[in-house]
Design an enzyme around this catalytic site. Structure first.
Site, mmCIF file in Angstrom:
data_model
loop_
_atom_site.group_PDB
_atom_site.id
_atom_site.type_symbol
_atom_site.label_atom_id
_atom_site.label_comp_id
_atom_site.label_asym_id
_atom_site.label_seq_id
_atom_site.Cartn_x
_atom_site.Cartn_y
_atom_site.Cartn_z
ATOM 1 N N ASP A 27 41.031 50.118 42.348
ATOM 2 C CA ASP A 27 41.635 49.247 41.338
ATOM 3 C C ASP A 27 40.902 49.252 40.014
ATOM 4 O O ASP A 27 41.440 48.843 38.999
ATOM 5 C CB ASP A 27 41.689 47.804 41.855
ATOM 6 C CG ASP A 27 43.016 47.486 42.513
ATOM 7 O OD1 ASP A 27 43.928 48.327 42.445
ATOM 8 O OD2 ASP A 27 43.138 46.391 43.089
ATOM 9 N N GLY A 28 39.624 49.643 40.014
ATOM 10 C CA GLY A 28 38.826 49.579 38.804
ATOM 11 C C GLY A 28 37.365 49.413 39.143
ATOM 12 O O GLY A 28 36.863 50.026 40.078
ATOM 13 N N PRO A 80 32.615 49.845 42.617
ATOM 14 C CA PRO A 80 34.049 50.122 42.600
ATOM 15 C C PRO A 80 34.825 48.882 43.056
ATOM 16 O O PRO A 80 34.343 48.107 43.885
ATOM 17 C CB PRO A 80 34.213 51.266 43.610
ATOM 18 C CG PRO A 80 32.848 51.850 43.760
ATOM 19 C CD PRO A 80 31.883 50.724 43.545
ATOM 20 N N LYS A 81 36.011 48.698 42.508
ATOM 21 C CA LYS A 81 36.896 47.610 42.953
ATOM 22 C C LYS A 81 37.872 48.192 43.974
ATOM 23 O O LYS A 81 38.766 48.947 43.626
ATOM 24 C CB LYS A 81 37.651 46.984 41.783
ATOM 25 C CG LYS A 81 38.442 45.751 42.198
ATOM 26 C CD LYS A 81 39.148 45.112 41.025
ATOM 27 C CE LYS A 81 39.837 43.836 41.474
ATOM 28 N NZ LYS A 81 40.775 44.030 42.594
ATOM 29 N N TRP A 82 37.682 47.834 45.230
ATOM 30 C CA TRP A 82 38.442 48.422 46.323
ATOM 31 C C TRP A 82 39.828 47.813 46.428
ATOM 32 O O TRP A 82 40.017 46.618 46.208
ATOM 33 C CB TRP A 82 37.680 48.243 47.632
ATOM 34 C CG TRP A 82 36.310 48.828 47.574
ATOM 35 C CD1 TRP A 82 35.133 48.171 47.329
ATOM 36 C CD2 TRP A 82 35.968 50.211 47.701
ATOM 37 N NE1 TRP A 82 34.087 49.058 47.308
ATOM 38 C CE2 TRP A 82 34.568 50.314 47.541
ATOM 39 C CE3 TRP A 82 36.712 51.369 47.952
ATOM 40 C CZ2 TRP A 82 33.894 51.527 47.619
ATOM 41 C CZ3 TRP A 82 36.040 52.569 48.029
ATOM 42 C CH2 TRP A 82 34.655 52.648 47.860
#
Length: 220
Positions: A170-171, A24-26
């Site tokens: 974020d993505g 995950p993009k934190w």
């Protein structure tokens, strides 16, 4: 020894498939944690120290990380079941009393996702797959320090991309399993949620690498 520039990612439109590990993009502050016994330094993406702004993170990593290590990760503030970046931004305050107050009211967490050194050994030349294995052994997960989830399944990564958007993520980030740790180099891939808005352009800043635009100052 600090400072160290973090390894960066370049934007791509879709989740790539192949020899990758997906995370995950934190939505937080990128941070490299340096620990040597009771001495802890919290470095920012721009190599500036953030230690004084997060006293609770300093104490948390002492209970969760090896006695001597360098760990790359993200500082986030979870609130009401999601990550709150605006609340996190409030932590950067010049008054120590304000910092201490917010560290209790809206405590930050640290999410670890790479290991640069442990003991006296530098790991930056190792492939990411080996650094990840050592990271999993090194991090003791607590209420405030976490090991980022990771998967080699692109289908699972696509599910994360869709399902976790509302939680403040974020993505997705795709990291090649064979890459060494390369400070300030865009060797990873990031896939971000696309959002549009009408803005007014108020100015810009040059990128540190040369006469190209590095960032925009926008008004909503």
């Amino acid at each position: 020894m600090p400072p160290v520039s973090p390894m960066l990612a370049k934007s791509v439109p879709e989740i790539p498939e192949g020899d990758f590990l997906y995370e995950p993009k934190w939505d937080g502050f990128r941070s490299i944690i340096f620990r040597d016994g009771d001495t802890v330094e919290v470095g920012s993406r721009n190599e500036k120290p953030m230690t004084r702004y997060f006293p609770e993170v300093v104490e948390a990593v002492k209970a969760a990380l090896p006695d001597k290590c360098v760990v790359d990760g993200e500082i986030v503030v979870p609130l009401g079941g999601k990550l709150e970046f605006e609340v996190l931004q409030q932590r950067i305050h010049p008054a120590e009393s304000r910092v201490r107050k917010l560290s209790v009211e809206t405590p930050a967490h640290f999410i670890a996702f790479d290991l640069l050194a442990i003991g006296d050994e530098s790991l930056i030349a190792m492939p990411f797959s080996e650094r990840r294995k050592q990271l999993e052994k090194a991090v003791k997960q607590t209420a405030d320090v976490h090991l980022t989830p990771a998967t080699s399944d692109p289908t699972e990564a696509k599910r994360w991309f869709t399902d976790f958007e509302g939680a403040g993520l974020d993505g997705v980030v795709a990291k090649g399993l064979g890459i060494s740790y390369q400070p300030d180099k865009r060797v990873m891939f990031k896939i971000k949620h696309a959002r549009t808005a009408d803005c007014v352009l108020a100015g810009f800043r040059w990128h540190k690498s040369g006469p190209i635009v590095g960032s925009l100052v926008l008004g909503l």
